[in-house]
Design a protein around this motif. Structure first.
Motif, mmCIF file in Angstrom:
data_model
loop_
_atom_site.group_PDB
_atom_site.id
_atom_site.type_symbol
_atom_site.label_atom_id
_atom_site.label_comp_id
_atom_site.label_asym_id
_atom_site.label_seq_id
_atom_site.Cartn_x
_atom_site.Cartn_y
_atom_site.Cartn_z
ATOM 1 N N ALA A 1 0.815 -1.208 0.000
ATOM 2 C CA ALA A 1 0.000 0.000 0.000
ATOM 3 C C ALA A 1 0.844 1.252 0.000
ATOM 4 N N ALA A 2 2.029 1.186 0.624
ATOM 5 C CA ALA A 2 2.884 2.341 0.660
ATOM 6 C C ALA A 2 3.438 2.724 -0.679
ATOM 7 N N TRP A 3 3.520 1.754 -1.575
ATOM 8 C CA TRP A 3 4.123 2.000 -2.879
ATOM 9 C C TRP A 3 3.152 1.850 -4.024
ATOM 10 N N GLN B 1 5.495 11.099 -7.620
ATOM 11 C CA GLN B 1 5.250 11.765 -8.898
ATOM 12 C C GLN B 1 4.326 10.934 -9.781
ATOM 13 N N ALA B 2 4.473 9.610 -9.722
ATOM 14 C CA ALA B 2 3.653 8.733 -10.558
ATOM 15 C C ALA B 2 2.207 8.667 -10.082
ATOM 16 N N GLN B 3 1.983 9.014 -8.804
ATOM 17 C CA GLN B 3 0.652 8.887 -8.234
ATOM 18 C C GLN B 3 -0.116 10.207 -8.187
ATOM 19 N N ASN C 1 -3.763 11.170 -8.918
ATOM 20 C CA ASN C 1 -4.272 11.086 -10.276
ATOM 21 C C ASN C 1 -5.389 10.043 -10.350
ATOM 22 N N ARG C 2 -5.973 9.918 -11.521
ATOM 23 C CA ARG C 2 -7.138 9.046 -11.685
ATOM 24 C C ARG C 2 -6.815 7.596 -11.339
ATOM 25 N N ARG C 3 -5.681 7.105 -11.821
ATOM 26 C CA ARG C 3 -5.320 5.710 -11.564
ATOM 27 C C ARG C 3 -5.139 5.460 -10.080
ATOM 28 N N THR C 4 -4.411 6.344 -9.402
ATOM 29 C CA THR C 4 -4.172 6.170 -7.969
ATOM 30 C C THR C 4 -5.472 6.262 -7.181
ATOM 31 N N PHE C 5 -6.337 7.202 -7.559
ATOM 32 C CA PHE C 5 -7.625 7.354 -6.889
ATOM 33 C C PHE C 5 -8.414 6.042 -6.952
ATOM 34 N N HIS C 6 -8.488 5.444 -8.133
ATOM 35 C CA HIS C 6 -9.258 4.207 -8.282
ATOM 36 C C HIS C 6 -8.589 3.034 -7.569
ATOM 37 N N GLU C 7 -7.255 3.008 -7.549
ATOM 38 C CA GLU C 7 -6.564 1.938 -6.833
ATOM 39 C C GLU C 7 -6.831 2.017 -5.336
ATOM 40 N N ARG C 8 -6.750 3.228 -4.781
ATOM 41 C CA ARG C 8 -6.989 3.383 -3.352
ATOM 42 C C ARG C 8 -8.453 3.127 -3.007
ATOM 43 N N GLY D 1 -8.579 13.242 -5.141
ATOM 44 C CA GLY D 1 -8.087 12.941 -6.476
ATOM 45 C C GLY D 1 -8.700 13.808 -7.561
ATOM 46 N N ARG D 2 -7.934 14.003 -8.624
ATOM 47 C CA ARG D 2 -8.456 14.645 -9.828
ATOM 48 C C ARG D 2 -8.750 13.532 -10.828
ATOM 49 N N LEU D 3 -10.007 13.408 -11.195
ATOM 50 C CA LEU D 3 -10.434 12.292 -12.030
ATOM 51 C C LEU D 3 -10.375 12.619 -13.510
ATOM 52 N N GLY D 4 -10.135 13.876 -13.837
ATOM 53 C CA GLY D 4 -10.045 14.272 -15.230
ATOM 54 C C GLY D 4 -10.726 15.600 -15.459
#
Length: 344
Positions: free
Chosen positions: A5-7, A182-184, A193-200, A263-266
């Motif tokens: 979860a940390a990464w 930076q990637a998240q 970002n959108r991907r990180t938001f949905h993963e969390r 998160g920013r979803l777009g």
């Protein structure tokens, strides 16, 4: 928070590979002991034979460990550190039985230390290296003066190796944290970002139960296109950055449980994941967000339509985004600039 979860979820694959590499290195140590036994058959005893048989067999069981679940556990790190320390102590015992620090088996300490530094953060690496230094110090006790001098040379070299390993681990982890962050994150707003938001969100959906409800807040800006068209994209970016800062501040200042994600979803759509928030807490956060945005965006003429939804079971949680989006749609069509809970 677990190790993965940390990464991020992709790190589960990393830990599986790291575990397999550790198993391979354990077999390498056993092979080294076997070759040493062939070179000095007169020294072979039952204890060494047990190492050659029992250790590889026990190591195979490590492949059955559910690494995917282990890395999600808050104390999953204890397994990896304990395994590494056990390997270091085993090598120390073999070195002691093979005549001390003059044994070529000493080299396996540095092989295992390389395994540790390839994955572990600084504290873990220091814990893995501690047995190396402890065994070196123990072997100095009772040695002759000449032997102490020779042993001290080995101890200094081992201390240097452990120190370099810890420093390298610290340097690498600082870099990885920066890259992971930076990637998240969305570069413009600082939100996930959108991907990180949905993963969390997916992680929290699996944890949802009546004692740990889950809330989601979705917002879409009203009249945002007019800012871009009338004042340019730089002005639009300034609005988005203001929303991002406000969203993060409200999530942090609300006093709710940890694990909240802004998160920013777009485009001009944003969201909040609120672990532990029931319908009342989610509504209060949404209203606080609406008030904060109204104040921050007043000079721009931009407002926000907000939809909320909550869940108390994993099954309900899978519909959270759809429910919050439906509530947001109703907020838009009811005149904008308002908060609408799902089902209201």
């Amino acid at each position: 928070m677990g190790m993965a979860a940390a990464w991020g979820p992709g790190w589960t694959t990393f830990w599986r590979r790291h575990t397999r590499m550790g198993v391979a290195l354990t077999f390498l140590v056993a092979a080294g002991v076997g070759l040493r036994s062939l070179a000095r058959p007169e020294t072979v005893d039952a204890a060494q034979l047990a190492v050659l048989v029992v250790v590889p067999a026990a190591t195979c069981l490590v492949l059955l460990v559910p690494v995917d679940r282990l890395v999600q556990h808050p104390r999953g790190w204890a397994f990896f550190v304990s395994w590494e320390v056990a390997g270091m102590l085993l090598v120390g015992w073999l070195v002691w039985r093979d005549g001390g620090l003059a044994s070529p088996l000493v080299l396996f300490w540095y092989v295992l230390l390389t395994h540790a530094v390839s994955a572990y953060p600084p504290v873990w690496t220091a814990l893995a290296g501690a047995p190396v230094l402890a065994v070196h110090a123990a072997l100095l006790i009772g040695a002759s003066p000449a032997g102490r001098l020779h042993g001290l040379e080995h101890l200094l070299a081992a201390a240097g190796a452990v120190g370099v390993a810890v420093w390298a681990s610290r340097n690498r982890y600082a870099y990885l944290r920066r890259v992971a962050d930076q990637a998240q994150r969305d570069d413009l707003t600082g939100c996930a970002n959108r991907r990180t938001f949905h993963e969390r969100l997916a992680v929290e959906q699996g944890r949802t139960d009546p004692d740990r409800p889950l809330g989601v807040v979705l917002l879409d800006l009203d009249h945002f296109k007019a800012v871009n068209d009338g004042h340019g994209h730089a002005a639009g970016d300034a609005v988005l950055m203001t929303v991002g800062r406000t969203l993060g501040r409200v999530a942090a200042d609300d006093g709710g449980p940890s694990g909240r994600v802004a998160g920013r979803l777009g485009g001009d759509e944003f969201g909040l994941v609120l672990p532990g928030a029931d319908a009342g807490a989610t509504a209060r956060t949404a209203e606080a967000l609406a008030a904060a945005l109204a104040d921050a965006l007043a000079p721009t003429g931009v407002t926000a339509s907000i939809g909320t939804a909550t869940a108390r079971t994993p099954a309900e949680a899978t519909r959270l985004l759809a429910d919050a989006d439906a509530a947001l749609y109703r907020a838009k069509h009811a005149g904008r600039n308002r908060v609408v809970p799902h089902g209201a």
